[in-house]
Scaffold this motif. Structure first.
Motif, PDB file in Angstrom:
ATOM      1  N   ARG A  36       0.828  -1.207   0.000  1.00  0.00           N
ATOM      2  CA  ARG A  36       0.000   0.000   0.000  1.00  0.00           C
ATOM      3  C   ARG A  36       0.859   1.251   0.000  1.00  0.00           C
ATOM      4  O   ARG A  36       0.615   2.203  -0.720  1.00  0.00           O
ATOM      5  CB  ARG A  36      -0.922  -0.035   1.220  1.00  0.00           C
ATOM      6  CG  ARG A  36      -1.788   1.198   1.383  1.00  0.00           C
ATOM      7  CD  ARG A  36      -2.663   1.096   2.602  1.00  0.00           C
ATOM      8  NE  ARG A  36      -1.813   0.976   3.788  1.00  0.00           N
ATOM      9  CZ  ARG A  36      -2.222   0.505   4.948  1.00  0.00           C
ATOM     10  NH1 ARG A  36      -3.457   0.107   5.110  1.00  0.00           N
ATOM     11  NH2 ARG A  36      -1.404   0.433   5.972  1.00  0.00           N
ATOM     12  N   ASP A 115      -4.330  -1.339 -13.815  1.00  0.00           N
ATOM     13  CA  ASP A 115      -3.580  -2.315 -13.033  1.00  0.00           C
ATOM     14  C   ASP A 115      -3.663  -3.696 -13.664  1.00  0.00           C
ATOM     15  O   ASP A 115      -4.662  -4.057 -14.282  1.00  0.00           O
ATOM     16  CB  ASP A 115      -4.129  -2.396 -11.607  1.00  0.00           C
ATOM     17  CG  ASP A 115      -3.774  -1.169 -10.786  1.00  0.00           C
ATOM     18  OD1 ASP A 115      -2.817  -0.466 -11.160  1.00  0.00           O
ATOM     19  OD2 ASP A 115      -4.453  -0.918  -9.783  1.00  0.00           O
ATOM     20  N   GLU A 120      -4.774  -6.784  -9.162  1.00  0.00           N
ATOM     21  CA  GLU A 120      -6.091  -6.312  -8.729  1.00  0.00           C
ATOM     22  C   GLU A 120      -6.797  -7.326  -7.841  1.00  0.00           C
ATOM     23  O   GLU A 120      -7.529  -6.958  -6.939  1.00  0.00           O
ATOM     24  CB  GLU A 120      -6.975  -5.991  -9.935  1.00  0.00           C
ATOM     25  CG  GLU A 120      -6.691  -4.640 -10.537  1.00  0.00           C
ATOM     26  CD  GLU A 120      -7.620  -4.315 -11.694  1.00  0.00           C
ATOM     27  OE1 GLU A 120      -8.437  -5.172 -12.089  1.00  0.00           O
ATOM     28  OE2 GLU A 120      -7.525  -3.188 -12.214  1.00  0.00           O
ATOM     29  N   GLU A 123      -5.969  -6.550  -4.340  1.00  0.00           N
ATOM     30  CA  GLU A 123      -6.057  -5.138  -3.965  1.00  0.00           C
ATOM     31  C   GLU A 123      -6.638  -4.919  -2.566  1.00  0.00           C
ATOM     32  O   GLU A 123      -6.127  -4.097  -1.803  1.00  0.00           O
ATOM     33  CB  GLU A 123      -6.866  -4.371  -5.011  1.00  0.00           C
ATOM     34  CG  GLU A 123      -6.768  -2.870  -4.862  1.00  0.00           C
ATOM     35  CD  GLU A 123      -5.360  -2.331  -5.041  1.00  0.00           C
ATOM     36  OE1 GLU A 123      -5.021  -1.367  -4.332  1.00  0.00           O
ATOM     37  OE2 GLU A 123      -4.596  -2.854  -5.868  1.00  0.00           O
ATOM     38  N   ASN A 124      -7.687  -5.634  -2.216  1.00  0.00           N
ATOM     39  CA  ASN A 124      -8.283  -5.460  -0.871  1.00  0.00           C
ATOM     40  C   ASN A 124      -7.284  -5.783   0.227  1.00  0.00           C
ATOM     41  O   ASN A 124      -7.161  -5.047   1.204  1.00  0.00           O
ATOM     42  CB  ASN A 124      -9.537  -6.309  -0.715  1.00  0.00           C
ATOM     43  CG  ASN A 124     -10.715  -5.745  -1.475  1.00  0.00           C
ATOM     44  OD1 ASN A 124     -10.741  -4.563  -1.808  1.00  0.00           O
ATOM     45  ND2 ASN A 124     -11.683  -6.586  -1.765  1.00  0.00           N
ATOM     46  N   GLN A 127      -4.676  -3.042   0.448  1.00  0.00           N
ATOM     47  CA  GLN A 127      -5.204  -1.844   1.097  1.00  0.00           C
ATOM     48  C   GLN A 127      -5.330  -2.023   2.610  1.00  0.00           C
ATOM     49  O   GLN A 127      -5.281  -1.057   3.358  1.00  0.00           O
ATOM     50  CB  GLN A 127      -6.554  -1.451   0.489  1.00  0.00           C
ATOM     51  CG  GLN A 127      -6.439  -0.910  -0.921  1.00  0.00           C
ATOM     52  CD  GLN A 127      -5.451   0.253  -1.029  1.00  0.00           C
ATOM     53  OE1 GLN A 127      -5.429   1.150  -0.206  1.00  0.00           O
ATOM     54  NE2 GLN A 127      -4.603   0.206  -2.047  1.00  0.00           N
TER      55      GLN A 127
END
Length: 169
Positions: A36, A115, A120, A123-124, A127
């Protein structure tokens, strides 16, 4: 080559995994770390533009679509020649090649802004503070590399592998 994808809990663990892989003769060129906060990954291997964007996939799709469009345009020009010109089959090939080139270029300009779909998918987790690591391993060394990863990060779960070209990145 096989690309291994796995999440690590934090940046310190990423450092440990990188060091362990280096001890097992894995080059930094074959490793990429995505987090991140990019300031934390300054001294870790970073993904190339081709790895972090959809550049390669977009260029391939654009070349295919542009090539088909160029061939169709060439066939249309043969069927309905402009101003009575005699047009041969070479035009079909030329318009196909030109269309593929233009399609690849135009699509890569778009793809570089998006991306990579593999990244992707994580991604969660990224983050939320986890660190995604990607390692390219020769097919015969995948188990050895996985063992080294688990020695440095026992909780790492290698979530995916895919075939990967050794000349990208």
């Amino acid at each position: 080559m096989q690309r291994l994808y796995f999440l690590l809990q934090d940046i310190d663990t990423a450092h440990q995994v990188v060091e362990k892989l280096k001890q097992n003769s894995v080059s930094e060129d074959d490793m990429s770390v995505v987090a991140r906060d990019e300031t934390q990954t300054r001294d870790l291997p970073e993904p190339s533009v081709a790895e972090s964007s959809d550049l390669i996939g977009s260029a391939g799709r654009g070349a295919a679509a542009g090539g088909v469009t160029g061939v169709v345009a060439g066939l249309a020009a043969m069927a309905f020649p402009p101003a009575g010109l005699a047009i041969g089959g070479g035009l079909v090939a030329a318009t196909g090649v030109a269309g593929a080139g233009f399609g690849a270029w135009a699509s890569s300009m778009i793809g570089i802004r998006h991306d990579n779909s593999q990244i992707e998918a994580y991604e969660n987790a990224i983050q939320k503070g986890q660190v995604l690591m990607m390692v390219d391993a020769e097919s015969g060394r995948v188990e050895e590399v996985e063992r080294a990863i688990h020695e440095a990060a026992p909780n790492a779960r290698i979530e995916g592998t895919d075939a990967h070209s050794s000349n990208a990145g």
